[in-house]
Design a protein around this motif. Structure first.
Motif, PDB file in Angstrom:
ATOM      1  N   GLY A  16       0.803  -1.212   0.000  1.00  0.00           N
ATOM      2  CA  GLY A  16       0.000   0.000   0.000  1.00  0.00           C
ATOM      3  C   GLY A  16       0.838   1.265   0.000  1.00  0.00           C
ATOM      4  O   GLY A  16       2.080   1.220  -0.076  1.00  0.00           O
ATOM      5  N   SER A  17       0.137   2.401   0.092  1.00  0.00           N
ATOM      6  CA  SER A  17       0.793   3.707   0.028  1.00  0.00           C
ATOM      7  C   SER A  17       0.306   4.607   1.155  1.00  0.00           C
ATOM      8  O   SER A  17      -0.827   4.469   1.631  1.00  0.00           O
ATOM      9  CB  SER A  17       0.495   4.391  -1.309  1.00  0.00           C
ATOM     10  N   LEU A  18       1.172   5.515   1.531  1.00  0.00           N
ATOM     11  CA  LEU A  18       0.830   6.585   2.461  1.00  0.00           C
ATOM     12  C   LEU A  18       1.568   7.834   2.038  1.00  0.00           C
ATOM     13  O   LEU A  18       2.659   7.749   1.463  1.00  0.00           O
ATOM     14  CB  LEU A  18       1.236   6.236   3.896  1.00  0.00           C
ATOM     15  N   ARG A  19       0.990   8.974   2.357  1.00  0.00           N
ATOM     16  CA  ARG A  19       1.658  10.243   2.123  1.00  0.00           C
ATOM     17  C   ARG A  19       1.769  10.985   3.446  1.00  0.00           C
ATOM     18  O   ARG A  19       0.754  11.356   4.041  1.00  0.00           O
ATOM     19  CB  ARG A  19       0.891  11.104   1.121  1.00  0.00           C
ATOM     20  N   LEU A  20       2.996  11.191   3.868  1.00  0.00           N
ATOM     21  CA  LEU A  20       3.253  11.938   5.095  1.00  0.00           C
ATOM     22  C   LEU A  20       3.435  13.414   4.778  1.00  0.00           C
ATOM     23  O   LEU A  20       4.007  13.760   3.742  1.00  0.00           O
ATOM     24  CB  LEU A  20       4.501  11.412   5.795  1.00  0.00           C
ATOM     25  N   SER A  21       2.966  14.241   5.691  1.00  0.00           N
ATOM     26  CA  SER A  21       3.159  15.677   5.561  1.00  0.00           C
ATOM     27  C   SER A  21       3.934  16.197   6.761  1.00  0.00           C
ATOM     28  O   SER A  21       3.850  15.647   7.857  1.00  0.00           O
ATOM     29  CB  SER A  21       1.815  16.400   5.489  1.00  0.00           C
ATOM     30  N   CYS A  22       4.668  17.256   6.532  1.00  0.00           N
ATOM     31  CA  CYS A  22       5.447  17.914   7.584  1.00  0.00           C
ATOM     32  C   CYS A  22       5.158  19.406   7.465  1.00  0.00           C
ATOM     33  O   CYS A  22       5.673  20.068   6.561  1.00  0.00           O
ATOM     34  CB  CYS A  22       6.933  17.631   7.400  1.00  0.00           C
ATOM     35  N   ALA A  23       4.309  19.898   8.356  1.00  0.00           N
ATOM     36  CA  ALA A  23       3.913  21.306   8.323  1.00  0.00           C
ATOM     37  C   ALA A  23       4.783  22.105   9.288  1.00  0.00           C
ATOM     38  O   ALA A  23       4.927  21.734  10.455  1.00  0.00           O
ATOM     39  CB  ALA A  23       2.450  21.438   8.697  1.00  0.00           C
ATOM     40  N   ALA A  24       5.320  23.195   8.798  1.00  0.00           N
ATOM     41  CA  ALA A  24       6.206  24.032   9.604  1.00  0.00           C
ATOM     42  C   ALA A  24       5.498  25.317  10.005  1.00  0.00           C
ATOM     43  O   ALA A  24       4.674  25.849   9.259  1.00  0.00           O
ATOM     44  CB  ALA A  24       7.473  24.352   8.834  1.00  0.00           C
ATOM     45  N   SER A  25       5.866  25.810  11.168  1.00  0.00           N
ATOM     46  CA  SER A  25       5.367  27.091  11.641  1.00  0.00           C
ATOM     47  C   SER A  25       6.463  27.773  12.450  1.00  0.00           C
ATOM     48  O   SER A  25       7.467  27.157  12.790  1.00  0.00           O
ATOM     49  CB  SER A  25       4.114  26.906  12.488  1.00  0.00           C
ATOM     50  N   GLY A  26       6.262  29.028  12.720  1.00  0.00           N
ATOM     51  CA  GLY A  26       7.237  29.788  13.496  1.00  0.00           C
ATOM     52  C   GLY A  26       8.281  30.476  12.641  1.00  0.00           C
ATOM     53  O   GLY A  26       8.835  31.493  13.017  1.00  0.00           O
ATOM     54  N   SER A  27       8.564  29.880  11.501  1.00  0.00           N
ATOM     55  CA  SER A  27       9.528  30.453  10.572  1.00  0.00           C
ATOM     56  C   SER A  27       9.379  29.736   9.237  1.00  0.00           C
ATOM     57  O   SER A  27       8.937  28.588   9.197  1.00  0.00           O
ATOM     58  CB  SER A  27      10.949  30.275  11.096  1.00  0.00           C
ATOM     59  N   THR A  28       9.762  30.394   8.192  1.00  0.00           N
ATOM     60  CA  THR A  28       9.725  29.752   6.886  1.00  0.00           C
ATOM     61  C   THR A  28      10.863  28.725   6.767  1.00  0.00           C
ATOM     62  O   THR A  28      11.957  28.936   7.283  1.00  0.00           O
ATOM     63  CB  THR A  28       9.853  30.784   5.754  1.00  0.00           C
ATOM     64  N   ILE A  29      10.572  27.624   6.113  1.00  0.00           N
ATOM     65  CA  ILE A  29      11.594  26.592   5.911  1.00  0.00           C
ATOM     66  C   ILE A  29      12.194  26.681   4.526  1.00  0.00           C
ATOM     67  O   ILE A  29      12.934  25.802   4.093  1.00  0.00           O
ATOM     68  CB  ILE A  29      11.032  25.174   6.145  1.00  0.00           C
ATOM     69  N   GLY A  30      11.878  27.763   3.825  1.00  0.00           N
ATOM     70  CA  GLY A  30      12.310  27.880   2.434  1.00  0.00           C
ATOM     71  C   GLY A  30      13.802  27.814   2.221  1.00  0.00           C
ATOM     72  O   GLY A  30      14.261  27.394   1.160  1.00  0.00           O
ATOM     73  N   SER A  31      14.582  28.185   3.217  1.00  0.00           N
ATOM     74  CA  SER A  31      16.038  28.178   3.051  1.00  0.00           C
ATOM     75  C   SER A  31      16.694  26.960   3.687  1.00  0.00           C
ATOM     76  O   SER A  31      17.920  26.842   3.675  1.00  0.00           O
ATOM     77  CB  SER A  31      16.631  29.447   3.652  1.00  0.00           C
ATOM     78  N   TYR A  32      15.900  26.054   4.219  1.00  0.00           N
ATOM     79  CA  TYR A  32      16.428  24.888   4.906  1.00  0.00           C
ATOM     80  C   TYR A  32      16.380  23.639   4.034  1.00  0.00           C
ATOM     81  O   TYR A  32      15.496  23.496   3.179  1.00  0.00           O
ATOM     82  CB  TYR A  32      15.614  24.577   6.164  1.00  0.00           C
ATOM     83  N   VAL A  33      17.283  22.730   4.320  1.00  0.00           N
ATOM     84  CA  VAL A  33      17.169  21.365   3.822  1.00  0.00           C
ATOM     85  C   VAL A  33      16.144  20.651   4.699  1.00  0.00           C
ATOM     86  O   VAL A  33      16.120  20.830   5.916  1.00  0.00           O
ATOM     87  CB  VAL A  33      18.521  20.639   3.899  1.00  0.00           C
ATOM     88  N   VAL A  34      15.282  19.848   4.081  1.00  0.00           N
ATOM     89  CA  VAL A  34      14.303  19.056   4.827  1.00  0.00           C
ATOM     90  C   VAL A  34      14.693  17.583   4.720  1.00  0.00           C
ATOM     91  O   VAL A  34      15.016  17.090   3.633  1.00  0.00           O
ATOM     92  CB  VAL A  34      12.886  19.241   4.277  1.00  0.00           C
TER      93      VAL A  34
END
Length: 122
Positions: A16-34
């Motif tokens: 089967g399949s699943l899709r995990l999400s990782c929601a960020a808050s407090g600061s933008t993650i645009g400049s980070y490696v995830v």
């Protein structure tokens, strides 16, 4: 400070399949490696996948290559892990993390979520 919240885990049958999400808050993650990591009972936390800040570069552990896909939507401040062809050995708590350097080592990441349980069983 960056707060991360994972979601999307659950119980799924082998194949089967699943899709995990990782929601960020407090600061933008645009400049980070995830990165995504996982930890099975009695085992060390291990690297699963990572994605560069602009989504241009991805890297996967050999155990998930070809089955998992990491992605991100910086406009939504969210990252994802699409998991297909799941196997019982994928059972673990899955964590997302962000860091400025990013790599396969846990030490490369500065902020972590609390994790979401994924169980693959018939």
């Amino acid at each position: 400070q960056v707060q991360l919240v994972e979601s999307g885990g659950g119980l799924v049958q082998p194949g089967g399949s699943l899709r995990l999400s990782c929601a960020a808050s407090g600061s933008t993650i645009g400049s980070y490696v995830v990165g995504w990591f996982r930890q099975a009972p009695g085992k060390e936390r291990e690297f699963v996948a990572r994605i560069s800040w602009n989504a241009g570069i991805t890297y996967y552990a050999d155990s998930v290559k070809g089955r998992f896909t990491i992605s991100r939507d910086n406009a939504k401040n969210t990252a994802y892990l699409q998991m297909n062809s799941l196997k019982p050995e994928d059972t673990a708590v899955y964590y997302c993390a962000v860091g400025t350097s990013g790599g396969a080592s846990r030490r490369s990441y500065d902020y972590w979520g609390q994790g979401t349980q994924v169980t693959v069983s018939s």
